[in-house]
Write a protein that holds these residues in place. Structure first.
Motif, PDB file in Angstrom:
ATOM      1  N   ILE A   2     -68.401 -28.510   5.203  1.00 64.13           N
ATOM      2  CA  ILE A   2     -68.799 -29.840   5.656  1.00 64.13           C
ATOM      3  C   ILE A   2     -69.698 -29.677   6.874  1.00 64.13           C
ATOM      4  N   VAL A  39     -65.855 -35.560   9.844  1.00 65.50           N
ATOM      5  CA  VAL A  39     -64.433 -35.579   9.521  1.00 65.50           C
ATOM      6  C   VAL A  39     -63.756 -36.695  10.297  1.00 65.50           C
ATOM      7  N   LEU A  92     -63.055 -37.595   5.120  1.00 60.66           N
ATOM      8  CA  LEU A  92     -64.395 -37.639   5.684  1.00 60.66           C
ATOM      9  C   LEU A  92     -64.717 -39.021   6.239  1.00 60.66           C
TER      10      LEU A  92
END
Length: 395
Positions: free
Chosen positions: A177, A213, A230
């Protein structure tokens, strides 16, 4: 100068100790390290150490990242205070305050306390890791050895990408991510960052960009991580999470010292601070306005800093060319120079499609930086040319 204390027992601290002895300092040398370990090399922790490429044989996994053997360490003739944390610096009495209540009085101080990982806000369920120290690497490696895992790596910088590469090599399912539209854009620019980002997909690793996040989920009696939520609302399954969102310099212990601090200890171009007989090196130092979190800075700065420390003033400075490397998915990425956003990349040899090429960045007619994927020899040639161009002409 009869005594010097080096605060920090990793790469920069060891190189400072070596420089002190090689430059003729024969006084009392004390090295203070927060970790219980003798100096070790951090780059392998996210790569060979994590994958077990340095096989564990009679404790060999502890020895392989070592920066010096027992004979060399003994030759430094230093007092090692390991497992000891510096909590303050009394510049008036020139004393380092330690967490066991002692005060270490010394004539000179080398600050080499490095950096500490940034963490996500909120709870960190079991199975959530950062990777900075040998103990961090041990804990992550043990977690990955539990069996096939859903690994989520938060942050696609160098540490995050290297961990993702290692986890994929171990057979785990990996998602990375990255909050930015592309990883490594500040260092490489959009075009070249896109090439490096493609390495993840080449090896079956999912890369999610442009999202952050919100929180981590954990359940069960041990509160083990089960998912990563997320900011766009998606929930990713996860049994192991690695947070690689950067570091901050470890300078909290200097807050009341009177040393100027601003994202590191402020130093001149010779690593000399505003206070007499105190220098700073490595990740904790902001040298001439730049704090460089790279291996080469930690190895090159100490000799310069020690020379100035022993002289009692800045007698030498250096215009170093920034350099870093990263090993990801069997590809060595190397970069040197100072790229600005408007600099233009140009492929000199090889092809980005083959993940093997040499490129340079230009500003007008001048080369400002070089980048290579799996082209170490021609890269070294151009890096040396950049270094020569950066040094002032002799009169």
């Amino acid at each position: 100068m009869k005594s010097v204390a080096v605060i920090g027992a990793s790469l920069a601290g060891l190189y400072a100790a070596r420089a002190l002895r090689s430059q003729g300092f024969d006084g009392r040398l004390v090295i203070v390290g927060e970790e219980p370990h003798r100096p070790y090399d951090r780059p392998p922790l996210s790569k060979d150490f994590l994958t077990g490429a340095t096989a564990e044989q009679d404790g060999a996994d502890e020895d392989r990242p070592a920066l010096a053997d027992a004979e060399e360490l003994a030759g430094l003739d230093a007092v090692w205070l390991l497992g000891t944390r510096a909590t303050g610096l009394d510049t008036g009495g020139r004393a380092v305050l330690l967490d066991d209540g002692r005060s270490l009085v010394t004539d000179g101080v080398v600050i080499a306390t490095g950096a500490t990982p940034r963490r996500l806000p909120g709870p960190s369920p079991t199975g959530t890791h950062t990777l900075r120290t040998l103990d961090d690497a041990r804990a992550l490696r043990a977690d990955l050895a539990r069996g096939p895992a859903e690994v989520v790596v938060i942050g696609a910088g160098f540490i995050g990408a290297e961990v993702a590469s290692s986890c994929a090599a171990l057979g785990h399912r990996v998602t990375v991510i990255e909050a930015a539209p592309l990883p490594l854009v500040p260092q490489l620019g959009d075009e070249m960052a896109g090439v490096c980002a493609a390495l993840h997909g080449d090896h079956g690793v999912r890369l999610l960009t442009g999202t952050g996040v919100a929180r981590l989920h954990g359940t069960g009696p041990d509160g083990r991580v089960t998912g990563v939520e997320l900011t766009d609302g998606r929930l990713l399954p996860a049994s192991v999470v690695v947070v690689g969102i950067g570091v901050r310099p470890r300078t909290d212990w200097l807050a009341d010292s009177g040393l100027p601090l601003a994202d590191g200890v402020l130093c001149d171009a010779g690593c000399v601070t505003a206070l007499p007989r105190i220098v700073a090196v490595g990740d904790a130092a902001r040298v001439a306005g730049v704090r460089a979190e790279h291996w080469t800075s930690a190895t090159e700065q100490p000799a310069l800093a020690v020379r100035n420390l022993l002289a009692g003033r800045t007698v030498a400075t250096q215009q170093a060319v920034p350099y870093f490397w990263s090993d990801q998915y069997g590809v060595r990425i190397q970069f040197a120079g100072r790229r600005l956003p408007d600099d233009t990349p140009e492929i000199l040899e090889g092809s980005p499609d083959d993940r093997s090429f040499l490129a340079r960045y230009t500003r007008g007619e001048r080369t400002t930086a070089v980048l290579a994927l799996n082209r170490p020899r021609p890269f070294l040639r151009l890096r040396r040319a950049l270094g020569r161009a950066a040094q002032p002409a002799s009169s």
